[in-house]
Design a protein around this motif. Structure first.
Motif, short mmCIF file in Angstrom:
data_model
loop_
_atom_site.label_atom_id
_atom_site.label_comp_id
_atom_site.label_asym_id
_atom_site.label_seq_id
_atom_site.Cartn_x
_atom_site.Cartn_y
_atom_site.Cartn_z
N UNK A 106 0.92 9.16 -4.00
CA UNK A 106 0.59 9.69 -5.41
C UNK A 106 1.78 9.05 -6.17
N UNK A 107 2.71 9.18 -6.28
CA UNK A 107 4.21 8.61 -6.85
C UNK A 107 3.83 7.04 -7.28
N UNK A 108 3.29 6.26 -6.33
CA UNK A 108 3.05 4.89 -6.58
C UNK A 108 1.79 4.56 -7.54
N UNK A 109 0.90 5.51 -7.33
CA UNK A 109 -0.51 5.54 -8.30
C UNK A 109 0.10 6.03 -9.73
N UNK A 110 0.84 7.06 -9.66
CA UNK A 110 1.25 7.30 -11.04
C UNK A 110 1.96 6.64 -11.80
N UNK A 111 2.88 5.74 -11.00
CA UNK A 111 3.80 4.63 -11.67
C UNK A 111 2.84 3.57 -12.19
N UNK A 112 1.78 3.20 -11.50
CA UNK A 112 1.00 2.03 -11.67
C UNK A 112 0.18 2.52 -12.88
N UNK A 113 -0.24 3.75 -13.10
CA UNK A 113 -0.93 3.94 -14.27
C UNK A 113 -0.01 4.14 -15.61
#
Length: 169
Positions: free
Chosen positions: A20-27
């Motif tokens: 989830x942290x990676x996805x939020x960072x990508x966003x």
């Protein structure tokens, strides 16, 4: 076998949080890149496609509005034309009724003149004229009109017919 044991020791909550942290960072990175390209006036393929879709939506909306206006105009014209046709049909119907009344009136009056002049008339001619008078009266009644001209002619015809029946002719 050791690999399987290692897999059972993984903390899935931490893996879930990391994903989830990676996805939020990508966003966040994508949003930042969009902002930078927008500030620099650069147009990416994705932004261009989004803009074209927006323009297509606006054009389609305008065309739909124009089409609705044209439809309303066509419906109004069609209604007006229907009213004109209805008026013409009423006028033609009235003309036809007037002609029928005049023709019947003329035929009855003509026969009455023939009878009063003493011209020979057969029984079928009398029956036809009496039947014509019944139709004449029915048409007048259906159209709310009054008989003012044919009554005297019918009296002459009825008297002559009764006289002919008495004489046996």
């Amino acid at each position: 076998m050791n690999e399987i044991i290692e897999l059972t020791r993984i903390d899935f909550l931490q893996v879930f949080i990391a994903v989830i942290a990676i996805l939020i960072g990508m966003k966040a990175v994508v949003t930042l890149l969009e902002w930078v390209t927008d500030q620099l006036g650069l147009e990416t393929k994705w932004i261009r496609q989004k803009r074209e879709e927006h323009e297509l939506l606006i054009t389609t909306s305008k065309n739909l509005t124009a089409l609705q206006e044209q439809h309303s105009y066509d419906v109004e014209r069609s209604d007006r034309r229907d009213d004109e046709i209805s008026a013409d049909i009423r006028k033609l119907t009235q003309m036809f009724i007037d002609k029928e009344i005049d023709d019947m009136r003329w035929e009855i009056n003509n026969f009455a003149t023939k009878v009063s002049d003493g011209q020979p008339c057969n029984k079928d001619s009398f029956k036809h004229c009496i039947h014509m008078y019944e139709k004449y009266e029915k048409i007048l009644e259906e159209n709310g009109l009054e008989n003012g001209e044919v009554e005297i002619s019918m009296e002459i015809i009825n008297e002559a017919y009764k006289q002919k029946l008495k004489e046996g002719g």
